[in-house]
Design a protein around this motif. Structure first.
Motif, PDB file in Angstrom:
ATOM      1  N   ILE A  40     -10.283   2.390  -0.182  1.00  0.00           N
ATOM      2  CA  ILE A  40     -10.241   3.454   0.815  1.00  0.00           C
ATOM      3  C   ILE A  40     -10.156   4.806   0.111  1.00  0.00           C
ATOM      4  O   ILE A  40     -10.137   4.875  -1.112  1.00  0.00           O
ATOM      5  N   GLY A  41     -10.101   5.841   0.872  1.00  0.00           N
ATOM      6  CA  GLY A  41      -9.947   7.182   0.307  1.00  0.00           C
ATOM      7  C   GLY A  41     -11.191   8.038   0.448  1.00  0.00           C
ATOM      8  O   GLY A  41     -11.194   9.183   0.039  1.00  0.00           O
ATOM      9  N   TRP A  71       0.820  -1.220   0.000  1.00  0.00           N
ATOM     10  CA  TRP A  71       0.000   0.000   0.000  1.00  0.00           C
ATOM     11  C   TRP A  71       0.847   1.259   0.000  1.00  0.00           C
ATOM     12  O   TRP A  71       0.452   2.277  -0.543  1.00  0.00           O
ATOM     13  N   HIS A  72       2.000   1.191   0.650  1.00  0.00           N
ATOM     14  CA  HIS A  72       2.883   2.369   0.624  1.00  0.00           C
ATOM     15  C   HIS A  72       3.295   2.685  -0.816  1.00  0.00           C
ATOM     16  O   HIS A  72       3.360   3.841  -1.218  1.00  0.00           O
ATOM     17  N   HIS A  95     -10.347  11.102   2.433  1.00  0.00           N
ATOM     18  CA  HIS A  95      -9.070  11.740   2.116  1.00  0.00           C
ATOM     19  C   HIS A  95      -9.204  13.260   2.161  1.00  0.00           C
ATOM     20  O   HIS A  95     -10.065  13.829   1.519  1.00  0.00           O
ATOM     21  N   LEU A 141      -4.815  -2.434   7.866  1.00  0.00           N
ATOM     22  CA  LEU A 141      -5.903  -2.737   6.943  1.00  0.00           C
ATOM     23  C   LEU A 141      -5.375  -3.405   5.675  1.00  0.00           C
ATOM     24  O   LEU A 141      -6.033  -4.265   5.100  1.00  0.00           O
ATOM     25  N   ILE A 167      -6.237   6.350   8.040  1.00  0.00           N
ATOM     26  CA  ILE A 167      -5.943   5.574   6.837  1.00  0.00           C
ATOM     27  C   ILE A 167      -6.011   6.494   5.625  1.00  0.00           C
ATOM     28  O   ILE A 167      -5.132   6.495   4.772  1.00  0.00           O
ATOM     29  N   ASP A 168      -7.057   7.312   5.575  1.00  0.00           N
ATOM     30  CA  ASP A 168      -7.256   8.155   4.394  1.00  0.00           C
ATOM     31  C   ASP A 168      -6.505   9.486   4.476  1.00  0.00           C
ATOM     32  O   ASP A 168      -6.178  10.070   3.453  1.00  0.00           O
ATOM     33  N   ARG A 169      -6.262   9.929   5.661  1.00  0.00           N
ATOM     34  CA  ARG A 169      -5.528  11.176   5.905  1.00  0.00           C
ATOM     35  C   ARG A 169      -6.028  12.330   5.056  1.00  0.00           C
ATOM     36  O   ARG A 169      -5.383  12.797   4.157  1.00  0.00           O
ATOM     37  N   ILE A 174      -4.819   4.687  -4.844  1.00  0.00           N
ATOM     38  CA  ILE A 174      -5.349   4.148  -3.592  1.00  0.00           C
ATOM     39  C   ILE A 174      -6.218   5.159  -2.842  1.00  0.00           C
ATOM     40  O   ILE A 174      -7.332   4.829  -2.450  1.00  0.00           O
ATOM     41  N   LEU A 175      -5.745   6.390  -2.670  1.00  0.00           N
ATOM     42  CA  LEU A 175      -6.540   7.357  -1.910  1.00  0.00           C
ATOM     43  C   LEU A 175      -7.415   8.201  -2.823  1.00  0.00           C
ATOM     44  O   LEU A 175      -8.503   8.612  -2.440  1.00  0.00           O
ATOM     45  N   LEU A 176      -6.941   8.469  -4.022  1.00  0.00           N
ATOM     46  CA  LEU A 176      -7.703   9.306  -4.945  1.00  0.00           C
ATOM     47  C   LEU A 176      -8.593   8.446  -5.832  1.00  0.00           C
ATOM     48  O   LEU A 176      -8.351   7.250  -5.976  1.00  0.00           O
ATOM     49  N   PHE A 232      -3.375   2.118   8.526  1.00  0.00           N
ATOM     50  CA  PHE A 232      -3.177   1.989   7.081  1.00  0.00           C
ATOM     51  C   PHE A 232      -2.530   0.648   6.759  1.00  0.00           C
ATOM     52  O   PHE A 232      -2.995  -0.094   5.885  1.00  0.00           O
ATOM     53  N   PRO A 252      -9.800  -4.002   0.104  1.00  0.00           N
ATOM     54  CA  PRO A 252     -10.347  -2.770   0.672  1.00  0.00           C
ATOM     55  C   PRO A 252     -10.240  -1.616  -0.316  1.00  0.00           C
ATOM     56  O   PRO A 252      -9.247  -1.490  -1.026  1.00  0.00           O
TER      57      PRO A 252
END
Lengths: 175, 371
Positions: free
Chosen positions: B41-42, A125-126, B45, B340, B369-371, A147-149, B337, B39
């Protein structure tokens, strides 16, 4: 327990040119700079070697080094040309209890780094996050997606030359 | 005659009572057996890392509050310590003691939510109410000290925003005396409950070696039987002065590294945190909590990775300074993070109902996790 300097010597003897230099000028922690396309082999060596046993990846972080050449156009807009991205690896050995910081430097126009996913699964994930935020391509990563966007996001927000988009999906974004 | 089978994809979330926030799990199933969990996620965010680059160092502290909003004190703790390491600031003893006490109170409060909601996920409603009632007492202590109940902005670079009030020591002692018996009550209500054990023992087993490789930290790692706690193994602040133990999972009712072990490690940690508070509360020296606060936070050029044992695991801050008043890069290694990201490996081969038990036992907070 080994100091970063000793670890550097061991790596230098094993990998020669792929291990570039050790930077201990900066405060707090010395860093070993290595070749982005050899990082997976070096990581594997660091994990399995009897004297090193780096079994835990604490952190993996993409960084924009902000070292490109600034070009100011006639109308005043500034564009950044060239420059590099870095990926930092913070490693720790739970058995021997020593730490080391690795850094790879890759060209901004073709940011490609070998994935360390087969060595430490914690990196999956990093690495996706570094790809999401900087557009660094991790070669041989099993699942390199944003991943986040959202999947359809344009651009890589943590790049220093990123500009906030005016539109998202055809909708005007108010600021 | 052979039956044809095929995999089915089932969505869990984003709105789901046991995802502890806005999280979507893509479950790949064959019948009731989980083949994979992906999963997504985001949803929360908020561009923390991008924001941080536009702020000065002290302005980032309130943003750290909002990551793990159940353990804001500890997020402050890790961040300010990282900056202090970079700037080489000596911290007054009084500040160190107060930080440790606040940190441990926060750990108890965070574990209370973890344990309470875990019971709730598995159908036990009462412990949740009891724990939230008691958590309120900790939040009141925090509120009396710094004015905020959840998002404190309490720890500053080099000091604290407020000194503790004159009643703080007495009230904290009262809380410790009050809370200790309720752990026994909680054990009777939930820990050794037959139904609860049936749902959690031998479920979601994660062996020690794999837990380290997956990057699990904190109670999740210790649940797998690894005796590793940053407070002891990589001491920061003044944790090396206190006498406490590191509880690890022993497989009392099932196998080492199952959901029950991860849960039980948190129960045992409540007692250890109380011990640290008891030792620290009598030793707080006199002094000024703001004497070391720099007028201008401007660290030298360089970089630092500092990690602390947050309630949910290893919370690391990687900060690069370019010598200006704004950080060049702030990367947070959030414990949830990484926890999960491991769920796919842990949940493989268990039943769909166990996914809820496994997810709850990892104790995630989507805010960080999403920060």
């Amino acid at each position: 327990m080994k100091s970063p300097e000793e670890i550097f010597e061991i790596l230098k003897a094993e990998f020669q040119d792929a291990v570039v230099e050790i930077d201990s000028e900066l405060p707090v922690e010395p860093i070993i700079i290595v070749d982005p396309l050899a990082i997976n082999k070096i990581a594997q060596f660091l994990r399995v070697n009897e004297d090193l046993q780096f079994d835990s990846l604490m952190n993996l972080s993409g960084v924009d080094d902000a070292n490109g050449e600034k070009i100011t156009e006639e109308d005043g807009t500034v564009t950044i040309k060239g420059g590099t991205f870095s990926v930092y690896y913070h490693l720790h050995s739970t058995t021997i209890d020593h730490k080391v910081v690795l850094r790879v430097i890759t060209d901004k126009n073709k940011p490609e780094v070998e994935s360390v996913d087969p060595v430490w699964k914690a990196s999956t994930w990093h690495e996706r996050e570094a790809y999401d935020m900087y557009g660094i391509i991790f070669l041989n990563h099993p699942d390199l997606r944003r991943i986040l966007l959202p999947d359809d996001w344009d651009g890589y927000p943590l790049r220093k030359d990123y500009e906030n988009p005016e539109y998202y999906d055809g909708m005007k974004v108010p600021y | 005659m052979s039956l044809r089978t095929e995999e089915m994809v089932l969505n869990m979330g984003p709105q789901h009572p046991s995802t502890h926030g806005v999280l979507r799990l893509e479950l790949v199933l064959e019948g009731e057996v989980v083949h994979d969990v992906k999963p997504h996620i985001g949803y929360l965010h908020r561009c923390f890392e991008k924001h941080a680059e536009a702020m000065t160092y002290p302005q980032v502290i309130p943003y750290t509050d909002r990551m793990d909003y159940l353990a804001s004190m500890y997020n402050n703790f890790g961040y300010v310590e990282a900056i202090e390491k970079l700037m080489e600031i000596e911290i007054p003893e009084r500040v160190e003691y107060i930080r440790v006490i606040m940190g441990e109170l926060q750990r108890i409060a965070s574990h209370m939510v973890a344990l309470g909601t875990y019971g709730l996920d598995l159908g036990a409603f009462t412990p949740f109410l009891y724990l939230f009632r008691d958590r309120e007492k900790i939040l009141t202590l925090f509120e009396e000290t710094c004015g905020a109940r959840l998002l404190y902005n309490y720890m500053w670079v080099g000091g604290l925003s407020h000194d503790i009030h004159p009643d703080f020591v007495r009230k904290t002692k009262e809380f410790v005396d009050y809370f200790r018996p309720t752990i026994i009550e909680l054990n009777e209500l939930l820990t050794y409950n037959k139904i609860f054990i049936e749902r959690t023992a031998n479920i979601g087993i994660c062996p020690a070696k794999e837990a380290i490789n997956l990057g699990l930290t904190g109670p999740n790692l210790r649940g797998s039987g690894v005796k590793f706690d940053l407070r002891k193994n990589d001491p920061y602040s003044i944790y090396d002065r206190f006498d406490f133990e590191i509880p690890v999972g022993e497989g009392l009712v099932g196998t080492v590294g199952d959901c029950w072990d991860r849960y039980y490690v948190r129960i045992l940690e409540l007692e250890q945190s109380l011990r640290i508070i008891e030792q620290a509360i009598d030793q707080i020296p006199d002094g000024d909590v703001k004497s070391a606060v720099p007028r201008r936070v401007k660290p030298p050029k360089g970089h630092v990775y500092h990690r602390v044992e947050a309630p949910k695991g290893e919370l690391g801050y990687f900060i690069i300074s370019d010598g200006t008043v704004n950080p060049a890069r702030v990367k947070v290694r959030a414990p949830s993070f990484v926890s999960l990201s491991a769920i796919g490996e842990i949940a493989k081969g268990y039943l769909i109902a166990d996914v809820v038990a496994i997810l709850g036992s990892l104790d995630i907070v989507l805010g960080e996790i999403d920060r």
